[in-house]
Write an enzyme that holds these catalytic residues in place. Structure first.
Site, PDB file in Angstrom:
ATOM      1  CB  SER A 583      -7.775  -0.596   0.369  1.00  0.00           C
ATOM      2  OG  SER A 583      -8.537   0.083  -0.583  1.00  0.00           O
ATOM      3  CG  ASP A 669      -5.828  -2.078  -7.124  1.00  0.00           C
ATOM      4  OD1 ASP A 669      -7.056  -1.963  -7.296  1.00  0.00           O
ATOM      5  OD2 ASP A 669      -5.288  -1.959  -6.009  1.00  0.00           O
ATOM      6  CG  HIS A 704      -7.989  -3.441  -4.222  1.00  0.00           C
ATOM      7  ND1 HIS A 704      -7.234  -2.290  -4.164  1.00  0.00           N
ATOM      8  CD2 HIS A 704      -8.781  -3.424  -3.109  1.00  0.00           C
ATOM      9  CE1 HIS A 704      -7.556  -1.611  -3.074  1.00  0.00           C
ATOM     10  NE2 HIS A 704      -8.474  -2.269  -2.417  1.00  0.00           N
TER      11      HIS A 704
END
Length: 735
Positions: A583, A669, A704
């Protein structure tokens, strides 16, 4: 702070252990034909002319077409064909490493106690805990009455395995028990898109009520005598802008909006006070807060505003015995604790002053004492304090020089023993009860590793490296004591490989904790290091602020300089550093390979936030408005535009050699949209001047966090480590 009964549950963390050298040698034999896969041609994305202009600067983005403009619906066949082609290339490249991946997965699974359970904790008239059955992917949740004997049959209240049946992806969100213990509300996500559906069960009858709340984003808080729930719905763009009230037995379309936020950069959350008599509704972004409260017995009454928002001022509150406690940075960067009356909630009187040395991160109120948490010299602190002498702290002493510790689940206002979690880079996850009156720690459980683990074989240390601006940046390192012997057995002389990890955003401090999966690298001669870079709040709030906004590049520079410093200190060597991040940590991976590619032997970037400029310019994306306080608003500010452009990994790809790289994405995501890594990989393929492996894997039915379920998640970690060992030519590394 507030004692909400919401319990956000996640699946088991990472796990690991090493097989025999013979098995590893067999894996190497089966993994040897690497040259065949190296002849497979990687996908080449079509270039389609696309430009945009802001502040008089025109940017060319020929891979913008990979962003399906009908998102969140993804139905552009050209886009899907390209993503599938990348997946096929990934599978082809990794197929020769299948045996190695299986070896790693088997040893990692061997470090998991498959039939594990949590330590029961009292809440009301029941003890609650969860268990894994052997072989199962997900948890079962149980309870039994307080005082029931050891042989008393527990009540199974929720089986995640049953809920997950028939779904490629499953995640439990909130699980909330009503105060009287009769009802259980829970939410589930079956796509990875983080839009949850909530249901309610009557635990006395086992009946699933007709109530269903869809499109839930956050929270399930019981109010009004357990007759209603407060929750946060998701907007069309995944934003939580409301707190709504659902009354049991009524249609969801009749739910009442208790609070609505007009600023789309803010996010709304709700919870209960320490004595569960007040509902506390908070709203805020990454630097500004505003909080209101109302009686939990009458949640539709007018809300009381505590203090109007002031840009840059954060605060959180709890209420005890009619008195308001406030945690805030209004007069010190490292926060203070104040209190106020409910009649004048905005008049704050200092209880614990802000400190340059002690960084106050949280507080919890109990009947006979309160607890402050924070960090001192970067180390976690848990302190017991008395209401009549709040400035005198009774710190809980922990046995190691470097560790991660904090309060765990303490749901009762009348707690006399505190449930704590503790671990270090060499000590497995441990659960303690701390007797407040006797000031003693009682170890209740330590993570079991069935395949065996001997902490005495490992050494951990904390070092400091001077960054280019003179700042001393800490790093936590773990390795085998006999590392040199392990490396020599593989024919590696001198410094061996080192894996470097960081996150470096939102003030999240990566703790120097334990990982069993990590052992699969460490037992093969790797040193494993966490770089405590600026952007996290490891050394206080200022440490965080020095890595955000217009100071963002400090984060990337710190990471590069820590790696260089560890090379200089003899922990590793040029080209033998491997690195990973996810991320915002994936953004770090993108920036460091642009800046210093020769340092790294392999890079793994999970769901990497690499198209920073493009995302921050798109106000329609799920999280963009709420992210401007972290990264800057390039729509409004030319300075922010220029600064983001100067480091945005996608925009700074150049014609140079890049290290071998593995990139992951999730089609569903909502946090880092799939096209960011897809565009980045496409541009890297076009620009890079080397023949190193570059692969991308997109989870087509996940979001995610990658695949759900403890074994699916574990296999993805094994795949990542197989890639690293393959690129470091250590496929047959033995203990």
């Amino acid at each position: 702070m507030s004692k909400s009964r919401i319990a956000v549950l996640t699946c088991a963390g990472a796990l690991t252990a090493l097989l025999s050298s013979a098995a590893l040698a067999d894996a190497h034999q089966e993994s040897s034909p690497v040259t065949d896969s190296s002849t497979i041609t990687p996908p080449v994305a079509e270039k389609r002319e696309h430009t945009y202009t802001h502040h008089g600067i025109t940017i060319s983005d020929p891979y913008d077409w990979l962003y399906d403009k009908s998102y969140p619906e993804i139905d552009d066949e050209d886009v899907l064909d390209h993503v599938r082609a990348e997946n096929a290339y990934f599978e082809a490249q990794m197929e020769p490493q299948a045996a190695l991946t299986e070896t790693l997965f088997t040893e990692m699974r061997g470090r998991i106690k498959e039939d594990d359970s949590t330590v029961p904790q009292r809440m009301g008239e029941y003890l609650y805990w969860s268990e894994f059955d052997e072989g199962e992917q997900y948890r079962k949740h149980y309870r039994k009455p307080v005082g029931a004997g050891e042989d008393a049959e527990p009540q199974l209240i929720l089986d995640q395995n049953v809920l997950a049946e028939g779904h490629e992806y499953f995640r439990l969100g909130a699980l909330s028990i009503s105060q009287n213990g009769r009802f259980m509300a829970y939410s589930t996500d079956t796509s990875g898109a983080e839009r949850y559906t909530a249901r309610i069960m009557d635990l006395e009858t086992g009946e699933l009520l007709a109530d269903e709340i869809t499109n839930l984003r956050s929270g399930l808080t019981w109010v009004a005598g357990d007759s209603a729930l407060v929750y946060g719905p998701s907007s069309e763009n995944w934003r939580t802008l409301e707190a709504r009230l659902h009354v049991i037995g009524t249609p969801a379309e009749d739910d009442v909006v208790l609070y609505k936020e007009e600023d789309e950069s803010f996010s709304v959350g709700a919870g209960l006070s320490a004595q569960e008599d007040y509902l506390i509704i908070s709203t805020g972004d990454n630097e500004t807060s505003e909080v209101r409260f109302v009686s939990a017995a009458d949640p539709t009454a007018p809300l009381t505003l505590i203090k109007a928002r002031t840009t840059g001022v954060e605060y959180g509150v709890d209420i005890r015995e009619g008195e308001l406690f406030v945690w805030t940075n209004d007069d010190h960067i490292n926060f203070r604790l104040a209190k106020a009356s409910l009649d004048a909630p905005g008049d704050w009187e200092t209880v614990i002053a802000g400190s340059d040395e002690f960084y106050l991160t949280d507080f919890d109120l109990f009947e006979g004492f309160f607890v402050t948490e924070g960090r001192l010299n970067g180390l976690d602190q848990v302190q017991i304090r008395q209401y009549n002498a709040p400035t005198t702290a009774q710190p809980i002493a922990f046995p190691e020089a470097s560790y991660s510790a904090g309060l765990s689940n303490n749901p009762e206002y009348g707690q006399t023993k505190l449930r704590l979690s503790y671990e270090s880079m060499v000590t497995p996850d441990s659960v303690y009860d701390y007797d407040v009156a006797g000031a003693s720690l009682d170890l209740l459980k330590q993570q079991e590793i069935p395949s065996g683990y001997d902490a005495s074989l490992y050494v951990t240390q904390r070092v400091e490296v001077e960054a280019r601006d003179g700042t001393m940046v800490p790093a936590s390192i773990v390795m085998r004591k006999d590392r040199a012997e392990i490396l020599a057995a593989q024919g590696i002389e001198g410094a061996g490989p080192l894996h470097l990890y960081a996150y470096g955003s939102y003030g999240y401090a990566v703790p120097p904790g334990f990982s069993t999966t990590r052992l699969s690298l460490v037992d093969r001669g790797f040193a494993y290091a966490i770089a405590h870079v600026r952007g996290g709040d490891d050394l206080g709030r200022r440490w965080y602020l020095q890595g955000k906004g217009l100071e963002r590049t400090n984060t990337f520079n710190d990471f590069v300089d820590v790696g260089r410093g560890l090379i200089a200190q003899g922990f590793t060597a040029e080209g033998m550093v491997t690195a990973s991040g996810g991320s915002a940590g994936g953004e770090v991976m993108g920036a460091i390979v642009n800046q210093d590619p020769s340092q790294y032997g392999a890079i793994v970037a999970h769901v990497p936030f690499v198209d920073v400029l493009g995302t921050m310019l798109n106000a329609e994306l799920p999280l963009t408005p709420g992210e401007w306080q972290e990264w800057g608003n390039p729509i409004e500010s030319k300075e922010a535009f220029a600064h983001i452009l100067s480091y945005s990994p996608y925009d700074q790809v150049s014609a140079q050699d890049y290290p071998p790289m593995m990139v992951t994405a999730g089609l569903n995501d909502p946090r880092v949209t799939y096209w960011e890594p897809a565009k980045w990989v496409a541009l890297l393929r076009e620009m890079k001047t080397d023949d190193n492996v570059l692969v991308m894997k997109t989870n087509m039915g996940a979001g995610h966090g990658g695949q759900s379920g403890r074994w699916n998640s574990l296999r993805e970690t094994a795949e990542e480590f197989a890639f690293i060992l393959w690129q470091m030519e250590m496929m047959d590394a033995a203990k």
